[in-house]
Design a protein around this motif. Structure first.
Motif, PDB file in Angstrom:
ATOM      1  N   ASN A  49       2.552  -5.924  -9.733  1.00 17.51           N
ATOM      2  CA  ASN A  49       2.222  -7.084 -10.120  1.00 17.51           C
ATOM      3  C   ASN A  49       0.919  -7.804  -9.161  1.00 17.51           C
ATOM      4  OD1 ASN A  49       4.314  -7.781 -11.667  1.00 17.51           O
ATOM      5  ND2 ASN A  49       5.556  -8.892 -10.134  1.00 17.51           N
ATOM      6  N   ASP A  50       0.012  -7.932  -9.862  1.00 16.45           N
ATOM      7  CA  ASP A  50      -1.379  -8.735  -9.135  1.00 16.45           C
ATOM      8  C   ASP A  50      -0.847  -9.918  -7.949  1.00 16.45           C
ATOM      9  OD1 ASP A  50      -3.531  -7.274 -10.127  1.00 16.45           O
ATOM     10  OD2 ASP A  50      -3.276  -8.482 -12.041  1.00 16.45           O
ATOM     11  N   ALA A  51      -1.006  -9.530  -6.952  1.00 18.38           N
ATOM     12  CA  ALA A  51      -0.983 -10.631  -5.973  1.00 18.38           C
ATOM     13  C   ALA A  51       0.477 -11.173  -5.654  1.00 18.38           C
ATOM     14  CB  ALA A  51      -2.064 -11.861  -6.023  1.00 18.38           C
ATOM     15  N   ASN A  52       1.229 -10.164  -5.853  1.00 23.97           N
ATOM     16  CA  ASN A  52       2.678 -10.488  -5.840  1.00 23.97           C
ATOM     17  C   ASN A  52       3.621  -9.300  -5.562  1.00 23.97           C
ATOM     18  OD1 ASN A  52       5.014 -11.921  -5.736  1.00 23.97           O
ATOM     19  ND2 ASN A  52       4.899 -12.962  -7.603  1.00 23.97           N
ATOM     20  N   ALA A  53       4.737  -9.425  -4.990  1.00 26.73           N
ATOM     21  CA  ALA A  53       5.666  -8.277  -5.135  1.00 26.73           C
ATOM     22  C   ALA A  53       6.025  -7.865  -6.430  1.00 26.73           C
ATOM     23  CB  ALA A  53       6.688  -8.577  -4.148  1.00 26.73           C
ATOM     24  N   PRO A  54       6.222  -6.478  -6.611  1.00 27.94           N
ATOM     25  CA  PRO A  54       6.108  -5.505  -5.760  1.00 27.94           C
ATOM     26  C   PRO A  54       4.828  -4.759  -5.640  1.00 27.94           C
ATOM     27  CG  PRO A  54       6.950  -4.489  -7.714  1.00 27.94           C
ATOM     28  CD  PRO A  54       6.773  -6.099  -7.951  1.00 27.94           C
ATOM     29  N   SER A  55       4.498  -4.360  -4.428  1.00 26.40           N
ATOM     30  CA  SER A  55       3.074  -4.031  -4.334  1.00 26.40           C
ATOM     31  C   SER A  55       3.737  -2.344  -3.535  1.00 26.40           C
ATOM     32  CB  SER A  55       2.419  -4.522  -3.087  1.00 26.40           C
ATOM     33  OG  SER A  55       3.018  -4.801  -2.080  1.00 26.40           O
ATOM     34  N   LEU A  56       2.753  -1.470  -3.444  1.00 31.65           N
ATOM     35  CA  LEU A  56       2.743  -0.105  -3.116  1.00 31.65           C
ATOM     36  C   LEU A  56       2.210  -0.214  -1.730  1.00 31.65           C
ATOM     37  CD1 LEU A  56       3.499   2.627  -3.943  1.00 31.65           C
ATOM     38  CD2 LEU A  56       1.011   3.091  -4.223  1.00 31.65           C
ATOM     39  N   GLY A  57       3.242   0.519  -0.822  1.00 34.76           N
ATOM     40  CA  GLY A  57       3.068   0.462   0.811  1.00 34.76           C
ATOM     41  C   GLY A  57       3.167   1.792   1.109  1.00 34.76           C
ATOM     42  N   VAL A  58       3.710   2.764   0.481  1.00 34.81           N
ATOM     43  CA  VAL A  58       3.523   4.212   0.809  1.00 34.81           C
ATOM     44  C   VAL A  58       4.091   5.282  -0.317  1.00 34.81           C
ATOM     45  CG1 VAL A  58       5.861   4.221   1.309  1.00 34.81           C
ATOM     46  CG2 VAL A  58       4.346   5.893   2.449  1.00 34.81           C
ATOM     47  N   TYR A  59       3.142   6.309  -0.351  1.00 36.82           N
ATOM     48  CA  TYR A  59       3.665   7.389  -1.568  1.00 36.82           C
ATOM     49  C   TYR A  59       3.426   8.653  -0.913  1.00 36.82           C
ATOM     50  CZ  TYR A  59      -1.373   7.706  -2.147  1.00 36.82           C
ATOM     51  OH  TYR A  59      -2.962   8.023  -1.785  1.00 36.82           O
ATOM     52  N   ASP A  60       4.331   9.573  -1.668  1.00 38.93           N
ATOM     53  CA  ASP A  60       4.334  11.216  -1.133  1.00 38.93           C
ATOM     54  C   ASP A  60       4.654  11.749  -2.542  1.00 38.93           C
ATOM     55  OD1 ASP A  60       4.865  13.677  -0.382  1.00 38.93           O
ATOM     56  OD2 ASP A  60       6.425  13.325   0.703  1.00 38.93           O
ATOM     57  N   VAL A  61       3.155  12.393  -2.998  1.00 40.54           N
ATOM     58  CA  VAL A  61       3.296  12.889  -4.242  1.00 40.54           C
ATOM     59  C   VAL A  61       2.627  14.349  -4.178  1.00 40.54           C
ATOM     60  CG1 VAL A  61       2.985  10.711  -5.529  1.00 40.54           C
ATOM     61  CG2 VAL A  61       0.986  12.164  -4.777  1.00 40.54           C
ATOM     62  N   ALA A 114       3.117  -6.544   5.314  1.00 40.30           N
ATOM     63  CA  ALA A 114       3.690  -6.646   3.954  1.00 40.30           C
ATOM     64  C   ALA A 114       3.172  -7.922   3.117  1.00 40.30           C
ATOM     65  CB  ALA A 114       5.369  -6.632   4.025  1.00 40.30           C
ATOM     66  N   LEU A 115       3.180  -8.919   3.543  1.00 37.43           N
ATOM     67  CA  LEU A 115       2.562 -10.061   3.147  1.00 37.43           C
ATOM     68  C   LEU A 115       1.336  -9.805   2.498  1.00 37.43           C
ATOM     69  CD1 LEU A 115       3.066 -12.857   2.189  1.00 37.43           C
ATOM     70  CD2 LEU A 115       1.986 -13.652   4.608  1.00 37.43           C
ATOM     71  N   ASP A 116       0.372  -9.226   3.265  1.00 37.30           N
ATOM     72  CA  ASP A 116      -1.108  -8.982   2.791  1.00 37.30           C
ATOM     73  C   ASP A 116      -0.982  -8.047   1.611  1.00 37.30           C
ATOM     74  OD1 ASP A 116      -2.248 -10.649   4.943  1.00 37.30           O
ATOM     75  OD2 ASP A 116      -2.443  -8.932   5.937  1.00 37.30           O
ATOM     76  N   LEU A 117      -0.190  -6.903   1.560  1.00 39.64           N
ATOM     77  CA  LEU A 117       0.069  -6.123   0.458  1.00 39.64           C
ATOM     78  C   LEU A 117       0.608  -6.704  -0.886  1.00 39.64           C
ATOM     79  CD1 LEU A 117       1.657  -2.970   2.054  1.00 39.64           C
ATOM     80  CD2 LEU A 117      -0.785  -3.082   1.249  1.00 39.64           C
ATOM     81  N   ASN A 118       1.563  -7.701  -0.509  1.00 38.77           N
ATOM     82  CA  ASN A 118       1.929  -8.295  -1.639  1.00 38.77           C
ATOM     83  C   ASN A 118       0.836  -9.476  -2.420  1.00 38.77           C
ATOM     84  OD1 ASN A 118       4.503  -7.039  -1.687  1.00 38.77           O
ATOM     85  ND2 ASN A 118       5.459  -8.517  -0.473  1.00 38.77           N
ATOM     86  N   VAL A 119       0.160 -10.235  -1.247  1.00 43.26           N
ATOM     87  CA  VAL A 119      -0.792 -11.190  -1.679  1.00 43.26           C
ATOM     88  C   VAL A 119      -2.086 -10.746  -2.323  1.00 43.26           C
ATOM     89  CG1 VAL A 119      -1.861 -13.154  -0.940  1.00 43.26           C
ATOM     90  CG2 VAL A 119       0.513 -13.029  -0.344  1.00 43.26           C
ATOM     91  N   LEU A 120      -2.592  -9.611  -1.551  1.00 45.39           N
ATOM     92  CA  LEU A 120      -3.833  -9.108  -2.036  1.00 45.39           C
ATOM     93  C   LEU A 120      -4.048  -7.867  -2.924  1.00 45.39           C
ATOM     94  CD1 LEU A 120      -5.177  -9.467   1.657  1.00 45.39           C
ATOM     95  CD2 LEU A 120      -5.412 -11.211  -0.257  1.00 45.39           C
TER      96      LEU A 120
END
Length: 201
Positions: A49-61, A114-120
């Motif tokens: 979601n743009d500027a909302n949860a869920p956002s991505l904080g970590v990945y392992d690929v 977490a808030l910055d990731l969800n909002v930005l």
């Protein structure tokens, strides 16, 4: 009435799950290359979601490629246009990579709140791009395995779809001489023969 309420809850849950169908796409900057050419494959995520949860904080690929046709050159972390969406506050991110025969493992963990990731954070962006060199002719497939994805709080995210890509590598093409060039060479050869025959007289 109870069955109707349960049905409504199930419908609402299915709609909310489908609203965030996360997908990862591998996008090559060329579909056809020649031996000796470089190739860039971007790994893009969408469905957040743009500027909302869920956002991505970590990945392992794991990024997989045909190492008989391509060799690994370098990694560019983040999105070239949007910047690194896992480093929105300038704190950096923990980035790690390892490689083997035909695969690369890439890990990134955001240091953002977490808030910055969800909002930005944008809802769609490039995680990283892989630069490769073409070493042989053939058709190469590129794919990705998501070992784990986590949201801003580290909770599990599921990639509903992962789309690979295919690139055709051709032999180096040798341009044929143009007809004008052949005509000029012929005229030059005739002229030289006439000069030599005139000198013999």
């Amino acid at each position: 009435m109870k069955k109707f309420f349960i049905g409504l809850c199930a419908l609402g849950l299915s709609l909310s799950l489908n609203a965030n169908a996360i997908s990862i796409d591998l996008v090559a900057n060329k579909s056809v290359v020649s031996v000796g050419d470089s190739l860039e494959v971007a790994v893009r995520i969408s469905g957040l979601n743009d500027a909302n949860a869920p956002s991505l904080g970590v990945y392992d690929v794991n990024f997989q490629f045909d190492n008989s046709l391509f060799t690994f050159d370098s990694i560019s972390w983040g999105d070239s246009a949007q910047g690194n969406q896992l480093d929105l506050s300038g704190f950096g991110s923990l980035q790690d990579s390892s490689s083997g025969s035909g695969w690369l493992n890439l890990f990134e963990l955001s240091f953002d709140d977490a808030l910055d990731l969800n909002v930005l954070q944008s809802g769609e962006f490039t995680l990283f791009s892989i630069l490769l060199n073409t070493v042989a002719a053939g058709t190469g497939n590129f794919s990705l395995v998501a070992n784990s994805l986590g949201d801003a709080y580290g909770d599990n995210l599921v990639a509903d779809q992962i789309n690979g890509t295919q690139v055709t590598a051709g032999a180096v093409s040798v341009p044929e001489p143009s007809s004008v060039l052949l005509l000029l060479v012929g005229i030059l050869a005739i002229g030289m023969l006439r000069v030599k025959s005139a000198q013999r007289r």
